[in-house]
Enzyme design. Structure first.
Site, PDB file in Angstrom:
ATOM      1  N   GLU A  72       1.864   8.642   6.005  1.00 33.40           N
ATOM      2  CA  GLU A  72       1.255   7.825   7.056  1.00 33.40           C
ATOM      3  C   GLU A  72       2.314   7.051   7.836  1.00 33.40           C
ATOM      4  OE1 GLU A  72      -1.445   7.401   3.343  1.00 33.40           O
ATOM      5  OE2 GLU A  72       0.682   7.632   3.800  1.00 33.40           O
ATOM      6  N   GLY A  91       7.007  -1.730  -5.281  1.00 37.59           N
ATOM      7  CA  GLY A  91       6.682  -2.203  -3.939  1.00 37.59           C
ATOM      8  C   GLY A  91       5.937  -3.523  -3.914  1.00 37.59           C
TER       9      GLY A  91
END
Length: 549
Positions: free
Chosen positions: A211, A266
């Site tokens: 994405e 993350g």
């Protein structure tokens, strides 16, 4: 670390759960006149009240005993020193990310404190240049818009913090976040911007997330339509990545690449390079205050004994409800519109850290781990799903979060009162009241308006919504996640489920034959409908079936 169910405290807690079957929270307050004082307190600039829970001294003693059995204190010490939790399991010293002293900390022989410092220096330089308008676009105009392209911790967490700290943001730069693969949505945003005054931040550890890179390529083409010069991309793109070579190949200048390290999951990257959009919005000085607030909570967690350690206490309450009350959900309800995205951020933190079914020895766990975390801003949602919280059959512990002081006096008074009213109503219900009935001559009374109350909740009051107090709140939940992982004997630092879904997504085009029959069938429907060229068939009115006779 042993399995928690092997602890002698586990059956004790099971027996204590039975003791509470016919207990009301109001009974506990009558039995303990000082209950509020005993089960609440200040934790830096937060006040935490957990007196509305099914706990007493017996429960707390057993929970703390379970924590000791699971070697929680030792695990916290290893976290502080960046030592392995067990043989072969490297601790991720996330507290080092906001240690202003930059105490030397090593992973696999590498001093990560110098890496953290270098990234902060780069962030400070970029912030200074962009916010002072010294950073110029391809037509020599200052940057007016910054667009972050990323998913998960690379963008969503920063967006939540950006919204929360809206009162501290500059008016000269608009910050945008694109965290999905919907190109139409992204194009709509681009239609509102100018290529020569827009700066893109590509936030992707691998620089290969589908994405993110698809959107980055679209942004690249959009910029190059105005200028084909070699310097155009260097003026309009920053990369936050662990794949420096791919960023350079894309066209990002070396001085515009900030590091993300393989050892850092993350969900912790917000405290370093992925926090750049926040720093651009509020200024690096305020971002440092955000880090300092988290560090204050870190010191509390790392140095306070478990019985007075609020992250530990709240984590143990989570274990109590998840494993002994079969509470599979936990609601997070901030009563402040600026904290609207906080539930999603905490959801990421807790569910990614604790959503595991394999223990540290590689065995399937024989008990529940992470509850489902969900919620929205309470002040705009209390007329929707709160019905289920009040009268539903589920046990759903809830965290209510409110802000005591606002820059404008009394601005949040109503929100705070609503927050307190909801937590009180969940505990009391309408017991003692006489609700109107539906009784008629031909219909006996249907007593469907009884609200049983007796629903547990925690109240967290922030002194004021500042970068520092927000940092404290987020660090609180990170430490809750770590503590629960230790109790449940699972690894809080992996996220293989997320990695697997990415891998499946990357394989769709490469291996169309390798999918299951359902997925192949759905792909066929998708292809069929996209290959249709008969616009008359697609757009002409269709005969609707008759539902009326």
């Amino acid at each position: 670390m042993p399995s928690p169910i092997s602890s002698p405290y586990w059956p004790q807690l099971e027996a204590l759960r039975q003791d509470f079957l016919n207990t009301r929270l109001t009974d506990l307050f009558r039995q303990q006149p000082n209950r509020f004082q005993q089960y609440s307190g200040y934790c830096q600039d937060l006040f935490i009240d957990y007196s509305k829970h099914f706990v007493d001294q017996r429960v707390m003693t057993a929970l703390l005993g379970l924590a000791e059995q699971q070697q929680l204190t030792t695990a916290i010490q290893r976290l502080a020193r960046a030592e392995p939790l067990t043989s072969g399991l490297q601790t991720i010293p996330y507290t080092a990310l906001r240690d202003k002293a930059l105490t030397p900390t090593s992973i696999a022989g590498e001093d990560i404190s110098s890496l953290i410092r270098d990234n902060l220096f780069k962030m400070e330089r970029i912030c200074s240049e962009v916010r002072s308008w010294r950073w110029r676009g391809l037509s020599d105009k200052p940057i007016a818009d910054v667009v972050t392209l990323g998913v998960g911790g690379a963008a969503n967490d920063a967006e939540a913090v950006h919204k929360a700290l809206g009162a501290y943001q500059t008016n000269s730069i608009r910050i945008h976040f694109v965290s999905n693969g919907d190109s139409d949505h992204f194009r709509q945003l681009l239609n509102q911007l100018q290529p020569d005054t827009t700066l893109f931040i590509i936030s992707s550890k691998s620089f290969a997330t589908q994405e993110t890179i698809a959107n980055a390529q679209l942004a690249r083409e959009w910029v190059l339509q105005q200028s084909r010069t070699d310097t155009a991309l260097q003026r309009h793109f920053i990369a936050i990545t662990g794949n420096k070579a791919a960023a350079l190949e894309f066209g990002v200048g070396e001085q515009c690449i900030l590091a993300v390290w393989d050892w850092l999951p993350g969900r912790y990257s917000l405290w370093t390079a992925a926090g750049l959009p926040v720093a651009l919005a509020i200024g690096m000085e305020r971002f440092v205050e955000f880090l300092a607030g988290a560090h204050v909570m870190d010191r509390h967690f790392l140095t306070t004994e478990p019985a007075r350690n609020f992250p530990v206490i709240l984590a143990l309450l989570g274990v109590w409800y998840t494993n002994f009350w079969q509470a599979s959900n936990h609601a997070l309800l901030p009563y402040h519109e600026s904290l609207e995205l906080l539930p999603a951020l905490v959801q990421h933190c807790l569910m990614e850290a604790n959503g595991k079914s394999i223990d540290l020895a590689g065995h399937p766990v024989a008990y529940q781990t992470a509850p489902v975390i969900w919620g929205t801003a309470g002040n705009s949602s209390q007329h929707t799903y709160f019905q289920l919280l009040h009268q539903g059959t589920h046990t759903i512990p809830a965290d209510f979060i409110a802000v005591a002081r606002e820059p404008v006096a009394g601005a949040q008074h109503q929100n705070l009162m609503q927050c307190l009213a909801q937590s009180e109503a969940l505990m009391l219900g309408n017991q003692g009241e006489t609700p109107p009935s539906n009784q008629t001559a031909s219909n006996p009374a249907i007593n469907d308006q009884v609200l049983p109350g007796n629903k547990p909740s925690t109240s967290i009051i922030m002194k004021q919504l500042t970068p520092g107090t927000l940092g404290q709140l987020l660090a609180l939940y990170e430490h809750i996640a770590f503590t629960r992982a230790i109790i449940w004997n699972i690894n809080p630092f992996t996220h293989w489920g997320t990695e697997l879904s990415k891998r499946y997504g990357n394989d769709f085009s490469a291996q169309p034959h390798a999918h299951d029959p359902s997925t192949l069938g759905l792909l066929q429907v998708f292809k069929q409908w996209n290959q249709e060229t008969d616009t008359q068939e697609l757009h002409s009115p269709r005969e609707e079936p008759s539902y009326y006779f």
